[in-house]
Scaffold this active site. Sequence first.
Site, PDB file in Angstrom:
ATOM      1  N   SER A  84       0.823  -1.192   0.000  1.00 36.10           N
ATOM      2  CA  SER A  84       0.000   0.000   0.000  1.00 36.10           C
ATOM      3  C   SER A  84       0.868   1.258   0.000  1.00 36.10           C
ATOM      4  O   SER A  84       1.672   1.459  -0.903  1.00 36.10           O
ATOM      5  CB  SER A  84      -0.948  -0.050   1.197  1.00 36.10           C
TER       6      SER A  84
ATOM      7  N   ASP B  16      -8.679  -4.651  -6.385  1.00 38.24           N
ATOM      8  CA  ASP B  16      -8.248  -3.717  -5.341  1.00 38.24           C
ATOM      9  C   ASP B  16      -8.263  -2.301  -5.893  1.00 38.24           C
ATOM     10  O   ASP B  16      -7.466  -1.949  -6.769  1.00 38.24           O
ATOM     11  CB  ASP B  16      -6.838  -4.096  -4.876  1.00 38.24           C
TER      12      ASP B  16
ATOM     13  N   HIS C 279      -7.792  -5.502  -0.439  1.00 38.04           N
ATOM     14  CA  HIS C 279      -6.562  -4.731  -0.308  1.00 38.04           C
ATOM     15  C   HIS C 279      -5.614  -5.279   0.757  1.00 38.04           C
ATOM     16  O   HIS C 279      -4.444  -4.902   0.789  1.00 38.04           O
ATOM     17  CB  HIS C 279      -6.879  -3.268   0.018  1.00 38.04           C
TER      18      HIS C 279
END
Length: 455
Positions: free
Chosen positions: A293, A350, A417
């Site tokens: 991320s 995602d 995610h």
Amino acid sequence: MKKPSGSLRPITTNNNMRFPVGARPCTLPSASTHLELTLHSPTSHVSRRLLTTKFSMLKLSQPINSHNSLHVRCSLTTTSKKLGRKWMEYQGINNWEGLLDPLDDTLRSEILRYGQFVDAAYRSFDFDPSSSTYATSKFSRNSLFARTGISETGYRMTKDLRATSGLRLPLWIDKAPSWMSTQSSWIGFVAVCQDKNEIARLGRRDVVIAYRGTATCLEWLENLRATLTCLPHREGNVGRSSNGPMVESGFLSLYTSSTSTVPSLQRSVKEEVARVLERYGDEPLSFTITGHSLGAALAILTAYDIKSSFENAATVTAISFGGPRVGNRSFRCQLENGGTKILRIVNSDDIITKVPGFVIDNNDMAGNQTIQMSGLPSWVQKSVENTQWVYAEVGRELRLSSKKSPYLRKKDVATCHELSTYLHLVNGFVSSTCPFRATAKKMLSKHHKEKLGFR
């Protein structure tokens, strides 16, 4: 995967996993062993009952600490082959040509191995705003790997890393809870491979830089600063050409900002890289930067910075999980021309991998389909390209999909995610024509904070 019409009737495979009719997992023959990863989950009665009833293949043990975390062990089918002279291929010297589709078993093992370091960064972070040690590492440098269950990696942690927000805070923030104004926070670490057997297996001494994703309030605010800004030519010297490399403002802020007591993440990384090169520069050496991320974005910035700052840092590779876009087309060209190798692990379900900004020409090395602004005059396209919202994908892409996994029960935005989802998908992926193998087992990772966030 398109669902078949009518009701779904479960069928049972010979490994006691259940699939809906129409889902066709693939069996891939492999001389694989099992790598045991240790992940955490909340230890509530409901969570414990869910794990033991819904995921009976998981082997549960006692918590390793008292911060409401459950020790969850998951078997991953992986190889531990000696890389030998081929190690540079697995670090991307040939842009992973022929290794991604179908996914090479040794590359799968290496991706999962680096994923362990990212997971360790998450589990070491103190997410509790009420804690006096909020936003720091819960474990000391010498005990972090042992406390997070990866003590057998052969690596030794050599430096803690902190990221600092460069946002100017309003005066009223003094009246808000202290966690809201936490400017600097522990974000990861540097670790150097020290075990002779592991160095022999890898074919070189490997240096890992691992980053967690978004955690603090100011990190979230930095994520929202999605316009592109010029990349500094040197540390502290910002370029002004709009045709030059540009990156997302918030990511660059977290990478380059500092306080009077905390050096910038950029400076900390460079100092440690310089030390490692001075000590081990005569050996075969690789730098592998990995993150999830927000950490994936910082990994790409770090890889670019190392490669452009140290001529003797020959092999620099970034392996990113669920990363957002980072920079413009000029930034991509700088990465490619400088020899930085990037492997992006992307879950097509995602949403974070589709932000920020938009892409006009996605002519990346992964050969993805080009997105054109067809029908618009050239001057309009040119004007749009000159805005601060046009990004470009970088490196090679390993594209996965939550929809292809017959094991994932929840496929909402947050689940798609999560790092655990990414590791699960990597473990199960075979090829674009055979998306999941029947021998893959569900990985479940619920960190002790309520949400890891979308970045």
